[in-house]
Each structure stands twice: as C-alpha cells, then as structure tokens.
Design an enzyme around this catalytic site. Structure first.
Site, short mmCIF file in Angstrom:
data_model
loop_
_atom_site.label_atom_id
_atom_site.label_comp_id
_atom_site.label_asym_id
_atom_site.label_seq_id
_atom_site.Cartn_x
_atom_site.Cartn_y
_atom_site.Cartn_z
N ASP A 27 51.07 2.43 20.52
CA ASP A 27 50.34 1.26 21.02
C ASP A 27 50.37 0.02 20.10
O ASP A 27 49.35 -0.65 19.93
CB ASP A 27 48.88 1.63 21.30
CG ASP A 27 48.73 2.66 22.41
OD1 ASP A 27 49.75 3.17 22.89
OD2 ASP A 27 47.58 2.95 22.79
N GLU A 75 49.41 1.51 25.91
CA GLU A 75 48.26 1.79 26.77
C GLU A 75 48.14 0.68 27.80
O GLU A 75 48.21 -0.49 27.45
CB GLU A 75 46.97 1.87 25.93
CG GLU A 75 45.74 2.16 26.78
CD GLU A 75 44.44 2.23 25.98
OE1 GLU A 75 44.49 2.32 24.75
OE2 GLU A 75 43.36 2.18 26.61
N LYS A 139 51.10 4.77 29.18
CA LYS A 139 50.03 5.76 29.35
C LYS A 139 48.74 5.08 29.80
O LYS A 139 48.39 4.02 29.28
CB LYS A 139 49.81 6.53 28.05
CG LYS A 139 49.39 5.66 26.86
CD LYS A 139 49.32 6.50 25.58
CE LYS A 139 48.92 5.68 24.38
NZ LYS A 139 47.54 5.20 24.36
N LYS A 142 43.96 7.21 26.36
CA LYS A 142 44.05 7.04 24.91
C LYS A 142 45.14 7.96 24.37
O LYS A 142 45.92 7.56 23.51
CB LYS A 142 42.70 7.37 24.25
CG LYS A 142 41.51 6.62 24.82
CD LYS A 142 41.69 5.13 24.76
CE LYS A 142 40.39 4.41 25.13
NZ LYS A 142 40.64 2.96 25.29
N VAL A 167 48.39 2.24 16.18
CA VAL A 167 46.97 1.86 16.30
C VAL A 167 46.35 2.42 17.58
O VAL A 167 47.07 2.65 18.55
CB VAL A 167 46.82 0.32 16.27
CG1 VAL A 167 47.31 -0.22 14.94
CG2 VAL A 167 47.52 -0.37 17.43
N THR A 168 45.01 2.55 17.57
CA THR A 168 44.17 2.51 16.40
C THR A 168 43.93 3.93 15.88
O THR A 168 43.93 4.88 16.65
CB THR A 168 42.78 1.88 16.71
OG1 THR A 168 42.10 2.68 17.68
CG2 THR A 168 42.92 0.46 17.24
N CYS A 172 43.58 5.87 19.80
CA CYS A 172 44.79 6.42 20.42
C CYS A 172 45.66 7.24 19.47
O CYS A 172 46.31 8.19 19.89
CB CYS A 172 45.58 5.30 21.08
SG CYS A 172 44.65 4.54 22.44
N1 TIU Z 1 45.52 2.04 21.20
C1 TIU Z 1 44.19 2.20 21.11
O1 TIU Z 1 43.72 2.73 20.15
N2 TIU Z 1 43.42 1.73 22.16
C2 TIU Z 1 42.12 1.41 22.07
O2 TIU Z 1 41.45 1.21 23.06
N3 TIU Z 1 41.65 1.33 20.81
C3 TIU Z 1 40.38 1.07 20.48
O3 TIU Z 1 40.07 1.24 19.33
N4 TIU Z 1 39.54 0.65 21.40
#
Ligand code: TIU
Length: 230
Positions: A27, A75, A139, A142, A167-168, A172
């Site tokens: 992501d 995502e 996807k 998460k 991340v994060t 995810c």
């Molecule tokens: N990629 C990912 O971690 N999506 C999130 O929604 N991260 C948050 O920390 N919200």
C-alpha cells in the site's frame, strides 16, 4: 538444489531461497503517503510514512537485482463502493465531532475520490511504481489475502517465504503478515521499510511479530538484507 540465504533476524536467522521468496510491498499509495490523501484526512501523521519511501526504494531495487518475485498491493474500492464493507465507511465518521466535515472513502479529495480504484490518490507513488512483470494486487481489506487472488498467484510462483514492507505498520502491514503466516508462509518484516501513523505503535507491532520464538514471523533490519541479497 536451490541457493539458500541466511539473514540475521529476530528471533533467529531467517533462511530463505530467493527462487521461492517474494517481496511484498504493501500500500505505498499516494492516499497513504501524500498530503491531503486519505491517511492524512483521517488524522495520520505523514512524517514517518514519508521517511519510509527511501528505504522501500532501496529494498525494491535490491530485490529486483536479486530477481525475487515482486508483489505490490493497493487498498481501495470499486467506484460504486460495492466491495467496501459498511463497517469501513461507518466507523470513519462515527464520532459526532467529526461527522460534519470529515471526508470518507469515495469522497472527492485533491487527488480524486479517496481510495477508489482508478483515481490518482489510489495509485502507488511515482518512486515505487511497479515494473512490467511485477504483480499488482488490488485489495478491499487491510489484509492482502481477503477477497484477492494473491494466494493463487503466490502458489503459481511456488513462493514459500515473504519479505514484507510498506504502510502502515499497525494496519495493513501487520494484518497482511498475520494472514500470510496463518496460510503457511514464512514471513520476515523489514524494520526500516515499514512505517505508520502513530510512532508509539511501531515498536510493539514489530515486537509482537517476533515475540515467543516468532509468533507470526521474523523481523530484520534493512542493511543486513541488502548485503545478503547483493
Ligand atoms: N495501508 C493501510 O495501512 N491502510 C490504512 O487504512 N491504514 C491506516 O493506518 N488507517
């Protein structure tokens, strides 16, 4: 007999064959990394996630040179949001304090509709764009294994081991690593190449992964991995 590499890691060395190992880049999208994207709108601090771009670039370059399989995830949702669980929409605006003004998935921001496929914000940052031959997994959740074809695509390449970054960390990255571990993949997270929106979460998230003789997998530092792959 495939070449085996040994990487210094917690809780003990991660032994892997490059022919059966994929790099999973989670992501690294504009919506999570750039100002006025979904992450910042939802209250995330961009400092650490932006600082992860450069280490992820080094890792990606090194894995490309070593000819590892490369998987990128994003995502996001279909434009009609039919694949977006209601919980994901409702909870973003659950607090009466925020309900009046906070933008949610599907709303229009400066980089297009937030977390909607095909929009600029949904795509991967310029520095980390996938190359031809690399696999891109869209996807709705998460984790990268729910409602995606990633399992079949990993099996088709005979992948047994995963190097995971992106991340994060708290969201995810951790969800995907845990999903992969449950499906029998040996997972190693790369410390400098993952970051999140809350500094206090990173250390405990990584500690939980390798705690208890590797509850969910391994954690390694970036530099030893770059040296191992060189
Ligand atoms: N990629 C990912 O971690 N999506 C999130 O929604 N991260 C948050 O920390 N919200």
């Amino acid at each position: 007999h495939p070449m085996m590499l040994t990487l210094d890691a917690k809780p003990y060395p991660f032994v892997f064959s490059p022919a059966h190992t994929a790099l999973l880049v989670i992501d690294m999208q504009r919506d999570f990394l750039l100002p006025n994207g979904f992450g910042e709108i939802q209250g995330g601090s961009l400092e650490a996630v932006q600082a992860s771009i450069s280490p992820v670039m080094s890792l990606l370059h090194s894995c490309r040179q070593a000819r590892l399989a490369i998987f990128h995830t994003r995502e996001g949702h279909k434009p009609d949001l039919s694949d977006c669980p209601s919980s994901k929409l409702i909870r973003q605006n659950g607090s009466p304090k925020n309900a009046q003004h906070l933008k949610v998935i599907g709303d229009t921001g400066e980089m297009g509709r937030l977390l909607v496929r095909g929009e600029r914000g949904h795509d991967i940052v310029d520095e980390l764009q996938p190359l031809p031959g690399e696999i891109l997994i869209d996807k709705p959740g998460k984790g990268a294994f729910w409602n995606t074809a990633i399992m079949e695509k990993l099996k088709a390449k005979a992948i047994t081991h995963l190097l995971i970054c992106g991340v994060t960390t708290e969201c995810c990255f951790a969800t995907t690593l845990r999903e992969a571990n449950d499906r029998g993949f040996e997972c190693c997270g790369i410390e400098e190449a993952t970051a999140g929106y809350n500094d206090s979460f990173k250390c405990p998230t990584l500690d939980m992964i390798h705690w208890s003789e590797g509850l969910f997998g391994f954690i390694a530092a970036l530099q030893p991995l770059l040296e191992t792959l060189a």
